[in-house]
Motif scaffolding. Structure first.
Motif, PDB file in Angstrom:
ATOM      1  N   MET A 205      81.885 -51.219 -73.811  1.00  0.00           N
ATOM      2  CA  MET A 205      81.688 -51.122 -72.567  1.00  0.00           C
ATOM      3  C   MET A 205      82.402 -50.191 -71.728  1.00  0.00           C
ATOM      4  N   LEU A 206      81.767 -49.338 -70.756  1.00  0.00           N
ATOM      5  CA  LEU A 206      82.351 -48.423 -70.123  1.00  0.00           C
ATOM      6  C   LEU A 206      81.766 -48.438 -68.682  1.00  0.00           C
ATOM      7  N   ARG A 207      82.675 -48.468 -67.545  1.00  0.00           N
ATOM      8  CA  ARG A 207      82.089 -48.258 -66.300  1.00  0.00           C
ATOM      9  C   ARG A 207      81.420 -47.170 -66.015  1.00  0.00           C
ATOM     10  N   GLY A 208      80.505 -47.152 -65.121  1.00  0.00           N
ATOM     11  CA  GLY A 208      79.989 -45.965 -64.389  1.00  0.00           C
ATOM     12  C   GLY A 208      80.621 -45.470 -63.361  1.00  0.00           C
ATOM     13  N   LEU A 209      80.351 -44.056 -62.941  1.00  0.00           N
ATOM     14  CA  LEU A 209      81.227 -43.497 -61.816  1.00  0.00           C
ATOM     15  C   LEU A 209      80.097 -43.079 -60.643  1.00  0.00           C
ATOM     16  N   VAL A 210      80.603 -43.306 -59.624  1.00  0.00           N
ATOM     17  CA  VAL A 210      79.898 -42.716 -58.406  1.00  0.00           C
ATOM     18  C   VAL A 210      81.308 -42.076 -57.395  1.00  0.00           C
ATOM     19  N   ARG A 211      81.210 -40.698 -57.433  1.00  0.00           N
ATOM     20  CA  ARG A 211      82.290 -40.062 -56.402  1.00  0.00           C
ATOM     21  C   ARG A 211      81.631 -39.409 -55.215  1.00  0.00           C
ATOM     22  N   VAL A 212      82.123 -39.580 -54.150  1.00  0.00           N
ATOM     23  CA  VAL A 212      81.525 -39.281 -52.800  1.00  0.00           C
ATOM     24  C   VAL A 212      82.461 -38.571 -52.046  1.00  0.00           C
ATOM     25  N   VAL A 213      82.094 -37.701 -51.214  1.00  0.00           N
ATOM     26  CA  VAL A 213      83.122 -37.164 -49.953  1.00  0.00           C
ATOM     27  C   VAL A 213      82.373 -37.667 -48.619  1.00  0.00           C
ATOM     28  N   VAL A 214      83.145 -38.558 -47.819  1.00  0.00           N
ATOM     29  CA  VAL A 214      82.856 -39.002 -46.542  1.00  0.00           C
ATOM     30  C   VAL A 214      83.520 -38.434 -45.531  1.00  0.00           C
ATOM     31  N   GLU A 215      82.783 -37.859 -44.564  1.00  0.00           N
ATOM     32  CA  GLU A 215      83.274 -37.019 -43.437  1.00  0.00           C
ATOM     33  C   GLU A 215      83.018 -38.022 -42.107  1.00  0.00           C
ATOM     34  N   VAL A 216      84.319 -38.123 -41.221  1.00  0.00           N
ATOM     35  CA  VAL A 216      83.912 -38.738 -40.020  1.00  0.00           C
ATOM     36  C   VAL A 216      84.413 -38.052 -38.834  1.00  0.00           C
ATOM     37  N   ARG A 217      83.245 -37.800 -37.751  1.00  0.00           N
ATOM     38  CA  ARG A 217      83.734 -36.573 -36.892  1.00  0.00           C
ATOM     39  C   ARG A 217      83.797 -37.527 -35.514  1.00  0.00           C
ATOM     40  N   ALA A 218      84.639 -37.395 -34.778  1.00  0.00           N
ATOM     41  CA  ALA A 218      84.884 -37.944 -33.365  1.00  0.00           C
ATOM     42  C   ALA A 218      85.056 -37.053 -32.376  1.00  0.00           C
ATOM     43  N   LEU A 219      85.156 -35.784 -32.468  1.00  0.00           N
ATOM     44  CA  LEU A 219      85.410 -34.891 -31.548  1.00  0.00           C
ATOM     45  C   LEU A 219      84.766 -33.289 -32.056  1.00  0.00           C
ATOM     46  N   ASP A 220      84.453 -32.776 -30.801  1.00  0.00           N
ATOM     47  CA  ASP A 220      83.943 -31.404 -31.306  1.00  0.00           C
ATOM     48  C   ASP A 220      84.931 -30.427 -31.513  1.00  0.00           C
ATOM     49  N   HIS A 221      86.384 -30.625 -30.919  1.00  0.00           N
ATOM     50  CA  HIS A 221      87.443 -29.900 -31.415  1.00  0.00           C
ATOM     51  C   HIS A 221      88.722 -30.589 -31.198  1.00  0.00           C
ATOM     52  N   GLY A 222      89.660 -30.128 -31.535  1.00  0.00           N
ATOM     53  CA  GLY A 222      90.855 -30.762 -31.154  1.00  0.00           C
ATOM     54  C   GLY A 222      91.221 -30.959 -29.766  1.00  0.00           C
ATOM     55  N   VAL A 223      92.095 -32.114 -29.380  1.00  0.00           N
ATOM     56  CA  VAL A 223      92.370 -32.110 -28.002  1.00  0.00           C
ATOM     57  C   VAL A 223      94.006 -32.629 -27.855  1.00  0.00           C
ATOM     58  N   HIS A 224      94.632 -32.734 -26.914  1.00  0.00           N
ATOM     59  CA  HIS A 224      96.010 -32.809 -26.758  1.00  0.00           C
ATOM     60  C   HIS A 224      96.065 -34.475 -27.011  1.00  0.00           C
ATOM     61  N   LEU A 343      76.890 -47.896 -51.493  1.00  0.00           N
ATOM     62  CA  LEU A 343      78.137 -47.459 -50.928  1.00  0.00           C
ATOM     63  C   LEU A 343      77.609 -46.689 -49.356  1.00  0.00           C
ATOM     64  N   LYS A 344      76.462 -45.654 -49.615  1.00  0.00           N
ATOM     65  CA  LYS A 344      76.218 -45.054 -48.554  1.00  0.00           C
ATOM     66  C   LYS A 344      75.775 -45.866 -47.251  1.00  0.00           C
ATOM     67  N   GLU A 345      75.141 -46.945 -47.729  1.00  0.00           N
ATOM     68  CA  GLU A 345      74.648 -47.788 -46.430  1.00  0.00           C
ATOM     69  C   GLU A 345      75.915 -48.594 -45.929  1.00  0.00           C
ATOM     70  N   HIS A 346      76.859 -48.760 -46.713  1.00  0.00           N
ATOM     71  CA  HIS A 346      77.899 -49.532 -46.019  1.00  0.00           C
ATOM     72  C   HIS A 346      78.793 -48.536 -45.276  1.00  0.00           C
ATOM     73  N   LEU A 347      78.941 -47.424 -45.622  1.00  0.00           N
ATOM     74  CA  LEU A 347      79.782 -46.519 -44.652  1.00  0.00           C
ATOM     75  C   LEU A 347      79.121 -46.086 -43.542  1.00  0.00           C
ATOM     76  N   ASP A 348      77.605 -46.132 -43.568  1.00  0.00           N
ATOM     77  CA  ASP A 348      77.044 -45.745 -42.280  1.00  0.00           C
ATOM     78  C   ASP A 348      77.108 -46.916 -41.399  1.00  0.00           C
ATOM     79  N   ALA A 349      76.757 -48.002 -41.945  1.00  0.00           N
ATOM     80  CA  ALA A 349      76.932 -49.363 -41.157  1.00  0.00           C
ATOM     81  C   ALA A 349      78.281 -49.644 -40.527  1.00  0.00           C
ATOM     82  N   ASN A 350      79.457 -49.209 -40.958  1.00  0.00           N
ATOM     83  CA  ASN A 350      80.778 -49.183 -40.457  1.00  0.00           C
ATOM     84  C   ASN A 350      81.264 -48.113 -39.934  1.00  0.00           C
ATOM     85  N   ALA A 351      80.657 -47.389 -39.485  1.00  0.00           N
ATOM     86  CA  ALA A 351      81.123 -46.124 -38.653  1.00  0.00           C
ATOM     87  C   ALA A 351      82.005 -46.716 -37.200  1.00  0.00           C
ATOM     88  N   PRO A 352      83.078 -46.458 -37.200  1.00  0.00           N
ATOM     89  CA  PRO A 352      83.863 -46.987 -35.913  1.00  0.00           C
ATOM     90  C   PRO A 352      83.559 -46.287 -34.585  1.00  0.00           C
TER      91      PRO A 352
END
Length: 461
Positions: A205-224, A343-352
């Motif tokens: 038996m071998l486990r399968g794989l799912v690899r993702v890149v998740v991006e979280v955006r809070a700002l349009d640009h950096g601020v102080h 996984l995608k549903e979990h990440l979308d539902a838990n956006a802080p």
């Protein structure tokens, strides 16, 4: 490569002691050829010189031609693969022997006790990049052929891939366009491990794989960070909060809907886990249930990369975007597409804090679960018992993913698949100080020679 003029004459007797004596006589030459292969730095990542991968393919082709195989090198948009073939005697089955000749990057030379591409013997272990994963797999196939004088009692096709370490992207095309050359009754995939030194194993038996890149955006640009901190979120902190939702307090994966089951009840302790998986002193294992279930049949989630300002270059700034790469291993029977959606549903539902979350699929691969019963598995286990002086082989799982196994299972559904290997828990594949236990390697070579002999007694369906 070694001179093959002293190869033994092919014989048909099944006496294990005769094959054992032949293999023992062959091992110095087999080791010499393994060392020559391992000196070729055949790293298949784009950032490394791919001429070495070409050299490695040529060296493998020469080895197979030396055993009388008809050989060709194929390229289907990726790294070179080598296919060698010996036709089957009348009525005998054909066995496909798989390995790969590309290797992982060596990493920092200072992490090695010897030069990574100069094989070095220390005690019973040979050290060097690729000496275990998977150039020893190649040489196990060659040794089995030599043990039969280049004329085994079954048909043999050897397929040595050149891009396993970078995802085998061209493998589906190779299987589609060259599948007729790889048609077989039994597949031996020599890219796994044994249970421990002195105990052989079939990987079932071998486990399968799912690899993702998740991006979280809070700002349009950096601020102080002083002017805005306290009222304004930043992308990196939001990313950290999101990543923290992926596990519960015990360390189990918290994504709903993923498959899970119990692994076979084998003797494996927390002490074994600590010694084999490099847990630092004082660090507790994560998750619940048996350790082998956590490693083989339950999902895992790992953050394998984060884009963030480095500590020595960080400004007093709220970072607008945080990005991470996640590696999720899934139950052997779980469909990667289903796991990705969960996984995608979990990440979308838990956006802080209402931050924007995007999830991009980076890679996926199906797991594998064998119904390890029937005459092929019976003779494989018998070959292992003989090679290991009566030690009963273990049916084991592997927590890592080998997606090409599922690809072969789909292409050749009628073929029995044996996932074998040359590694042991101390081999450190992919890490610094990768090594091969030479005593175990000889047993692997002997077991494969015996397997070819025993498979000749099975009627072709």
């Amino acid at each position: 490569m070694t001179d093959q003029t002293q190869r033994p004459t092919a014989q048909t007797e099944t006496n294990p002691s005769d094959l054992a004596a032949r293999v023992a006589d062959l091992m110095p030459g087999v080791r010499s050829d393994l060392e020559a292969l391992a000196r070729i730095p055949s790293v298949s990542l784009d950032s490394f010189d791919q001429r070495h991968v070409e050299d490695s393919a040529l060296a493998v082709a020469d080895l197979l031609r030396g055993e009388g195989l008809e050989v060709e090198i194929v390229r289907e948009g990726g790294r070179p693969a080598v296919i060698g073939h010996l036709p089957a005697p009348a009525g005998a089955p054909t066995v496909l022997l798989y390995a790969h000749h590309d290797v992982q990057p060596p990493g920092d030379d200072t992490d090695w006790d010897s030069q990574p591409f100069e094989p070095t013997l220390v005690g019973e272990r040979l050290y060097g990049r690729g000496v275990a994963d998977d150039k020893a797999g190649i040489m196990a196939h060659v040794a089995a052929l030599r043990a039969h004088g280049g004329r085994p009692p079954v048909g043999v096709t050897v397929f040595v891939e050149g891009e396993e370490e970078v995802g085998s992207e061209s493998l589906p095309t190779i299987l589609e366009r060259h599948g007729d050359k790889l048609a077989c009754d039994v597949i031996v995939l020599a890219d796994s491990s044994n249970w421990k030194v002195g105990v052989p194993a079939l990987t079932t038996m071998l486990r399968g794989l799912v690899r993702v890149v998740v991006e979280v955006r809070a700002l349009d640009h950096g601020v102080h960070s002083g002017m805005s901190g306290g009222a304004v979120p930043d992308g990196l902190t939001a990313l950290c909060r999101l990543l923290a939702t992926l596990h519960d307090d015990a360390g189990d994966v918290a994504v709903a809907g993923l498959m899970s089951s119990e692994a076979p009840d084998l003797d494996y302790s927390e002490e074994d886990l600590r010694s084999e998986h490099a847990l630092a002193e004082g660090v507790s294992p994560i998750g619940t249930g048996s350790i082998l279930s956590r490693l083989w049949t339950r999902p895992s989630m790992t953050v394998i990369g984060i884009d963030a300002p480095s500590v020595d270059r960080a400004a007093n700034l709220l970072t607008p975007v945080g990005r991470a790469k996640l590696s999720m291993r899934i139950h052997p029977a779980e469909a990667p597409e289903t796991a990705y959606l969960a996984l995608k549903e979990h990440l979308d539902a838990n956006a802080p804090w209402g931050c924007q979350v995007s999830v991009t699929l980076d890679d996926e691969g199906a797991g594998f679960a064998a119904d390890a019963q029937g005459p092929v598995y019976d003779v494989a286990r018998a070959a292992f018992r003989d090679a290991w002086d009566g030690v009963e082989p273990v049916d084991m799982g592997v927590g890592g993913s080998i997606p090409f196994v599922a690809a072969f299972a789909e292409k050749f559904p009628q073929a029995a698949i044996l996932v074998t290997g040359v590694e042991d828990p101390d081999s450190r594949a992919h890490a610094a100080n990768e090594s091969l236990h030479l005593g175990e390697f000889e047993r692997v070579c002997l077991a494969e020679a015996m397997l070819l002999q025993r498979l000749s007694t099975i009627e072709k369906e």
